[in-house]
Design a protein around this motif. Structure first.
Motif, PDB file in Angstrom:
ATOM      1  N   ALA A 232      39.033  49.204  35.400  1.00  0.00           N
ATOM      2  CA  ALA A 232      38.901  49.336  36.844  1.00  0.00           C
ATOM      3  C   ALA A 232      38.984  47.960  37.492  1.00  0.00           C
ATOM      4  O   ALA A 232      38.004  47.214  37.491  1.00  0.00           O
ATOM      5  N   ASN A 233      40.156  47.635  38.032  1.00  0.00           N
ATOM      6  CA  ASN A 233      40.323  46.394  38.802  1.00  0.00           C
ATOM      7  C   ASN A 233      40.078  46.712  40.277  1.00  0.00           C
ATOM      8  O   ASN A 233      40.941  46.535  41.126  1.00  0.00           O
ATOM      9  N   LEU A 234      38.881  47.206  40.572  1.00  0.00           N
ATOM     10  CA  LEU A 234      38.565  47.718  41.903  1.00  0.00           C
ATOM     11  C   LEU A 234      37.601  46.772  42.611  1.00  0.00           C
ATOM     12  O   LEU A 234      37.146  45.777  42.059  1.00  0.00           O
ATOM     13  N   ALA A 235      37.281  47.108  43.872  1.00  0.00           N
ATOM     14  CA  ALA A 235      36.421  46.233  44.667  1.00  0.00           C
ATOM     15  C   ALA A 235      35.596  47.063  45.635  1.00  0.00           C
ATOM     16  O   ALA A 235      36.007  48.152  46.057  1.00  0.00           O
ATOM     17  N   GLY A 236      34.433  46.527  45.992  1.00  0.00           N
ATOM     18  CA  GLY A 236      33.620  47.144  47.027  1.00  0.00           C
ATOM     19  C   GLY A 236      33.285  48.600  46.715  1.00  0.00           C
ATOM     20  O   GLY A 236      33.063  48.989  45.568  1.00  0.00           O
ATOM     21  N   ALA A 237      33.278  49.424  47.775  1.00  0.00           N
ATOM     22  CA  ALA A 237      32.898  50.827  47.644  1.00  0.00           C
ATOM     23  C   ALA A 237      33.828  51.604  46.727  1.00  0.00           C
ATOM     24  O   ALA A 237      33.474  52.689  46.262  1.00  0.00           O
ATOM     25  N   GLN A 238      35.022  51.061  46.439  1.00  0.00           N
ATOM     26  CA  GLN A 238      35.909  51.730  45.480  1.00  0.00           C
ATOM     27  C   GLN A 238      35.199  51.933  44.135  1.00  0.00           C
ATOM     28  O   GLN A 238      35.330  52.988  43.512  1.00  0.00           O
ATOM     29  N   ILE A 239      34.472  50.908  43.677  1.00  0.00           N
ATOM     30  CA  ILE A 239      33.800  50.997  42.380  1.00  0.00           C
ATOM     31  C   ILE A 239      32.724  52.071  42.412  1.00  0.00           C
ATOM     32  O   ILE A 239      32.601  52.888  41.490  1.00  0.00           O
ATOM     33  N   THR A 240      31.941  52.104  43.486  1.00  0.00           N
ATOM     34  CA  THR A 240      30.894  53.112  43.611  1.00  0.00           C
ATOM     35  C   THR A 240      31.479  54.519  43.561  1.00  0.00           C
ATOM     36  O   THR A 240      31.009  55.389  42.812  1.00  0.00           O
ATOM     37  N   ASN A 241      32.506  54.764  44.349  1.00  0.00           N
ATOM     38  CA  ASN A 241      33.105  56.096  44.400  1.00  0.00           C
ATOM     39  C   ASN A 241      33.754  56.469  43.064  1.00  0.00           C
ATOM     40  O   ASN A 241      33.657  57.618  42.613  1.00  0.00           O
ATOM     41  N   PHE A 242      34.424  55.504  42.438  1.00  0.00           N
ATOM     42  CA  PHE A 242      35.052  55.772  41.149  1.00  0.00           C
ATOM     43  C   PHE A 242      34.012  56.180  40.112  1.00  0.00           C
ATOM     44  O   PHE A 242      34.186  57.168  39.381  1.00  0.00           O
ATOM     45  N   LEU A 243      32.922  55.424  39.997  1.00  0.00           N
ATOM     46  CA  LEU A 243      31.907  55.713  38.997  1.00  0.00           C
ATOM     47  C   LEU A 243      31.287  57.091  39.200  1.00  0.00           C
ATOM     48  O   LEU A 243      31.115  57.858  38.235  1.00  0.00           O
ATOM     49  N   LYS A 244      30.957  57.420  40.436  1.00  0.00           N
ATOM     50  CA  LYS A 244      30.352  58.722  40.712  1.00  0.00           C
ATOM     51  C   LYS A 244      31.297  59.850  40.325  1.00  0.00           C
ATOM     52  O   LYS A 244      30.913  60.822  39.661  1.00  0.00           O
ATOM     53  N   GLN A 245      32.561  59.727  40.725  1.00  0.00           N
ATOM     54  CA  GLN A 245      33.498  60.823  40.500  1.00  0.00           C
ATOM     55  C   GLN A 245      33.958  60.891  39.047  1.00  0.00           C
ATOM     56  O   GLN A 245      34.241  61.977  38.529  1.00  0.00           O
ATOM     57  N   TYR A 246      34.038  59.767  38.364  1.00  0.00           N
ATOM     58  CA  TYR A 246      34.391  59.757  36.946  1.00  0.00           C
ATOM     59  C   TYR A 246      33.361  60.565  36.155  1.00  0.00           C
ATOM     60  O   TYR A 246      33.712  61.365  35.280  1.00  0.00           O
ATOM     61  N   THR A 247      32.076  60.346  36.468  1.00  0.00           N
ATOM     62  CA  THR A 247      31.011  61.092  35.800  1.00  0.00           C
ATOM     63  C   THR A 247      31.074  62.574  36.154  1.00  0.00           C
ATOM     64  O   THR A 247      30.912  63.442  35.287  1.00  0.00           O
ATOM     65  N   GLU A 248      31.324  62.882  37.427  1.00  0.00           N
ATOM     66  CA  GLU A 248      31.403  64.276  37.859  1.00  0.00           C
ATOM     67  C   GLU A 248      32.522  65.028  37.145  1.00  0.00           C
ATOM     68  O   GLU A 248      32.384  66.219  36.839  1.00  0.00           O
TER      69      GLU A 248
END
Length: 412
Positions: A232-248
């Motif tokens: 994940a070469n992401l930044a800011g809220a992108q990381i938060t949203n990615f982590l939540k949805q990856y787990t979901e």
């Protein structure tokens, strides 16, 4: 994304009470010395900007309680940098109208470049606390710009060591998700170079718009591609949203990141943080200075500081220490002082300094790994950490870019 709390009324009253209880300081000059702080406080980088503002103000209050800068009270000015055009205009106004002694802050690499161009023209000083792009230390370097934030090469090499040890690079197929702006593009370039040097490759990649909140299309592509590791070469809220949805989505491919801020893991919520990530600093370090900063920040703002807070706090402290040691607030003199290798305690085991060739701070970093959810103590203590990288027997420059990777020729 669950918003991170702002300064509460109770925390503000506690902070005010502490200041009232402190002995009064008699400053030698009536005119305050100003530092201009610029950083995103809205948009996808906004949650990090709030940590930056709080930490910079805490540093200023501590400096004033200790006598200020050359007998003058330090006054912080705060502005939302918004975008590169706004950052440039506000930097110019800070210097020309507000007569600031220095500008501190930023997270967006394009905005940091814009500020760097202004301070170079105006012969003012800028300490970049959050923009990572290697280009800012290479083709876009500026003599009046310094970097307490790590460059992308440092982030990649720090976490890369951990990934090599875990067997997640050599011979592995990587799927890269990359923030679609200057920082992400630069990080992907650096990451591909490191992977190639260590026997890995990027088999699939997608650019992620900075305003994207729904990762479903990309998670479905991940499920179909079945990579060995997701980067994940992401930044800011992108990381938060990615982590939540990856787990979901219940995906089980190993996850790693080449750029990171701990606040973004906290925002993902209980049980959603996973993988291995790099960081410049974290609140679980055990040295005395780090523990005091963490305790003071938590008492005042109701949460521990994260790595963005570390950068802005130390940037303000470094400026004050340098000006007090020089008995001068002249920007060129401070620049020369930093270039000569002045050492600073930045809440780590080893003292740090700015490399003269590109003005990048040379300092330890850490690779953190998510704890299993059952072992997480609270929403903040959710990871274990490596020892400092580079190790005690290595030079601090071991994880920085080489001249071949990012060459700086300061413009006149």
């Amino acid at each position: 994304m669950t918003p991170l709390p702002r300064i509460t009324r109770r925390a503000g009253l506690l902070g005010a009470a502490a200041l009232l209880a402190a002995p009064a300081i008699s400053y030698g000059q009536s005119e305050a010395l100003r530092i201009g702080h610029l950083t995103p406080r809205t948009g996808f980088l906004g949650p990090l900007g709030e940590f930056a503002v709080q930490a910079a103000q805490l540093a200023a209050d501590e400096i004033n309680a200790a006598g200020g800068i050359n007998g003058r009270k330090l006054e912080m000015l705060f502005e939302d940098s918004v975008n590169p055009q706004t950052a440039s205009a506000k930097a110019e106004r800070y210097i020309q109208r507000d007569k600031v002694a220095c500008i501190v802050g930023e997270i967006n690499s394009a905005s940091a470049l814009a500020i760097g161009q202004v301070v170079q023209r105006e012969r003012a000083l800028f300490i970049n606390t959050g923009a990572n792009s290697d280009a800012l230390r290479g083709s876009d370097c500026r003599r009046m710009m310094f970097h307490i934030e790590g460059q992308n090469s440092m982030y990649v090499k720090a976490v890369g060591r951990a990934l090599v040890e875990k067997g997640l690079i050599k011979g592995k197929k990587t799927y890269a998700l990359t923030a679609d702006y200057a920082f992400g593009h630069d990080l992907l370039h650096v990451a591909k170079r490191f992977l190639a040097q260590n026997g890995g490759s990027v088999a699939n990649e997608d650019l992620i718009p900075t305003d994207l909140t729904d990762f479903s299309p990309f998670l479905l592509k991940l499920r179909q591609a079945r990579p060995d590791v997701v980067v994940a070469n992401l930044a800011g809220a992108q990381i938060t949203n990615f982590l939540k949805q990856y787990t979901e989505y219940g995906l089980r491919f190993p996850v790693a990141g080449f750029g990171f801020d701990t606040a973004l893991a906290w925002g993902a919520g209980s049980g959603n943080f996973l993988g291995t990530w790099p960081t410049m600093w974290h609140h679980r370090l055990e040295n005395a200075a780090a523990k005091k900063f963490t305790a003071d920040f938590r008492a005042r703002f109701g949460r521990p500081p994260e790595n963005q807070a570390w950068g802005d706090y130390n940037a303000v402290k470094i400026i004050a220490q340098s000006m007090n040691e020089l008995k001068s607030v002249d920007a060129v003199q401070v620049m020369q002082h930093l270039e000569k290798g002045a050492k600073f305690n930045v809440l780590k085991d080893r003292e740090s300094y700015f490399r003269a060739s590109d003005h990048q701070i040379m300092t330890e970093m850490y690779a953190i790994t998510a704890m299993p959810p059952a072992e997480q103590k609270d929403r903040f203590d959710i990871f274990t950490s490596s020892a400092g990288i580079p190790g005690a027997g290595e030079p601090l420059e071991a994880i920085a870019s080489t001249p071949d990777e990012a060459s700086c020729t300061f413009p006149s």
